[in-house]
Design an enzyme around this catalytic site. Sequence first.
Site, PDB file in Angstrom:
ATOM      1  N   PRO A   1       0.841  -1.222  -0.020  1.00 11.69           N
ATOM      2  CA  PRO A   1       0.002   0.020   0.180  1.00 11.69           C
ATOM      3  C   PRO A   1       0.781   1.231   0.060  1.00 11.69           C
ATOM      4  O   PRO A   1       0.178   2.314  -0.113  1.00 11.69           O
ATOM      5  CB  PRO A   1      -0.895  -0.044   1.338  1.00 11.69           C
ATOM      6  CG  PRO A   1      -0.288  -1.182   1.914  1.00 11.69           C
ATOM      7  CD  PRO A   1       0.636  -2.109   1.056  1.00 11.69           C
TER       8      PRO A   1
ATOM      9  N   ARG B   1      -3.209  -8.666 -20.394  1.00 12.82           N
ATOM     10  CA  ARG B   1      -4.050  -8.314 -21.609  1.00 12.82           C
ATOM     11  C   ARG B   1      -3.700  -7.295 -22.499  1.00 12.82           C
ATOM     12  O   ARG B   1      -4.311  -7.028 -23.738  1.00 12.82           O
ATOM     13  CB  ARG B   1      -5.625  -8.127 -20.972  1.00 12.82           C
ATOM     14  CG  ARG B   1      -5.705  -6.484 -20.045  1.00 12.82           C
ATOM     15  CD  ARG B   1      -6.988  -6.661 -19.476  1.00 12.82           C
ATOM     16  NE  ARG B   1      -8.172  -6.535 -20.270  1.00 12.82           N
ATOM     17  CZ  ARG B   1      -8.520  -5.677 -20.958  1.00 12.82           C
ATOM     18  NH1 ARG B   1      -7.712  -4.692 -20.860  1.00 12.82           N
ATOM     19  NH2 ARG B   1      -9.637  -5.575 -21.631  1.00 12.82           N
TER      20      ARG B   1
ATOM     21  N   GLU C   1       2.206  -8.764   6.971  1.00 12.43           N
ATOM     22  CA  GLU C   1       3.427  -8.122   7.839  1.00 12.43           C
ATOM     23  C   GLU C   1       3.930  -7.116   6.825  1.00 12.43           C
ATOM     24  O   GLU C   1       3.663  -7.038   5.846  1.00 12.43           O
ATOM     25  CB  GLU C   1       4.224  -9.010   8.364  1.00 12.43           C
ATOM     26  CG  GLU C   1       4.547 -10.070   7.322  1.00 12.43           C
ATOM     27  CD  GLU C   1       4.577 -11.593   8.041  1.00 12.43           C
ATOM     28  OE1 GLU C   1       4.989 -11.823   9.067  1.00 12.43           O
ATOM     29  OE2 GLU C   1       3.909 -12.723   7.310  1.00 12.43           O
TER      30      GLU C   1
ATOM     31  N   ASP D   1     -11.319   0.630 -24.210  1.00  8.48           N
ATOM     32  CA  ASP D   1     -11.628   0.228 -22.829  1.00  8.48           C
ATOM     33  C   ASP D   1     -11.550   1.685 -21.911  1.00  8.48           C
ATOM     34  O   ASP D   1     -10.626   2.476 -22.411  1.00  8.48           O
ATOM     35  CB  ASP D   1     -10.471  -0.577 -21.937  1.00  8.48           C
ATOM     36  CG  ASP D   1     -10.456  -2.091 -22.241  1.00  8.48           C
ATOM     37  OD1 ASP D   1     -11.749  -2.377 -22.907  1.00  8.48           O
ATOM     38  OD2 ASP D   1      -9.478  -2.904 -22.328  1.00  8.48           O
TER      39      ASP D   1
HETATM   40 CL1  6GU Z   1      -0.175  -3.982  -3.228  1.00  8.67          CL
HETATM   41  N1  6GU Z   1      -0.674  -4.863  -0.691  1.00  8.67           N
HETATM   42  C1  6GU Z   1      -1.375  -4.798   0.354  1.00  8.67           C
HETATM   43  N2  6GU Z   1      -1.087  -5.728   1.213  1.00  8.67           N
HETATM   44  N3  6GU Z   1      -2.489  -3.892   0.566  1.00  8.67           N
HETATM   45  C2  6GU Z   1      -2.636  -3.192  -0.608  1.00  8.67           C
HETATM   46  C3  6GU Z   1      -1.925  -3.007  -1.753  1.00  8.67           C
HETATM   47  C4  6GU Z   1      -1.055  -3.914  -1.924  1.00  8.67           C
HETATM   48  N4  6GU Z   1      -2.532  -2.091  -2.529  1.00  8.67           N
HETATM   49  C5  6GU Z   1      -3.621  -1.610  -2.069  1.00  8.67           C
HETATM   50  N5  6GU Z   1      -3.785  -2.241  -0.791  1.00  8.67           N
END
Ligand code: 6GU
Length: 247
Positions: free
Chosen positions: A89, A154, A116, A169
């Site tokens: 994230p 894709r 983790e 798209d």
């Molecule tokens: Cl890439 N990983 C995790 N664990 N949570 C996320 C993410 C990735 N992208 C958004 N939330």
Amino acid sequence: MNIDVLTLFPEVFDTYLQTSVIKRAQDSDAARVRLVNFRDYSMDRHHTVDDYPFGGGAGMVLKPEPLFRAVEALNEDEIPIERIILLSPQGRPFTQNVAKELSSVKRMVLICGHYEGFDERIREHLVTDEVSIGDYVLTGGELAALVVMDAVIRLIPGVLGNPDSAGSDSFSNGLLEHPQYTRPRKYLDWVVPEVLLSGNHQEIAKWRHEQSLLRTLQRRPELLNDRQLSDSDLEWLKHQANKEPTV
Ligand code: 6GU
């Protein structure tokens, strides 16, 4: 394209990778996905992959050795690894433009954590990119890796049957896609817009472009900021703004 996925849960990938477009891409050798459980590269007989954080605190941290060793083993293959992408994230937002950029990479590694955090030396000395699929927290990187693989595979030339499919798209031209209709012409009281039945391809293309613009303005106005609108597009949108709302 060669994709190696480093994950503690390789089994969660199986059904999706064996379905639809991604399956066909693999069957035609446009893409090859390999799943590697990096627990196999841990250093001890308990197959430890995580440990407590130095300095204390909640949660566990993924140790560097298993991931570094797993990548080292992947480097034995002759195809050079161009990108090592950490799903997290904290990464750069994954967008259609990032997908396009990755679609020309010959070989990449996707690293998925679970529960983790990562020892910071993995970020500093192993990965080349860090990518997030949105501002929310997932339990692990596995779903994010599937999202990235789907969006990228894709776009590999020849993977979609119709070469135009990817081009119309939503997002591919920076706009949301126009509304689509199929038979019947009239369902209950609701009829298909007349122009789509007209056979006039120029009028149809114009209507679709206008609907794309309008839909983008109504739903995702920020997408129009990055885009140079033509005078006629601006004129048309201004004209719409002075009409009764239709949606
Ligand atoms: Cl890439 N990983 C995790 N664990 N949570 C996320 C993410 C990735 N992208 C958004 N939330």
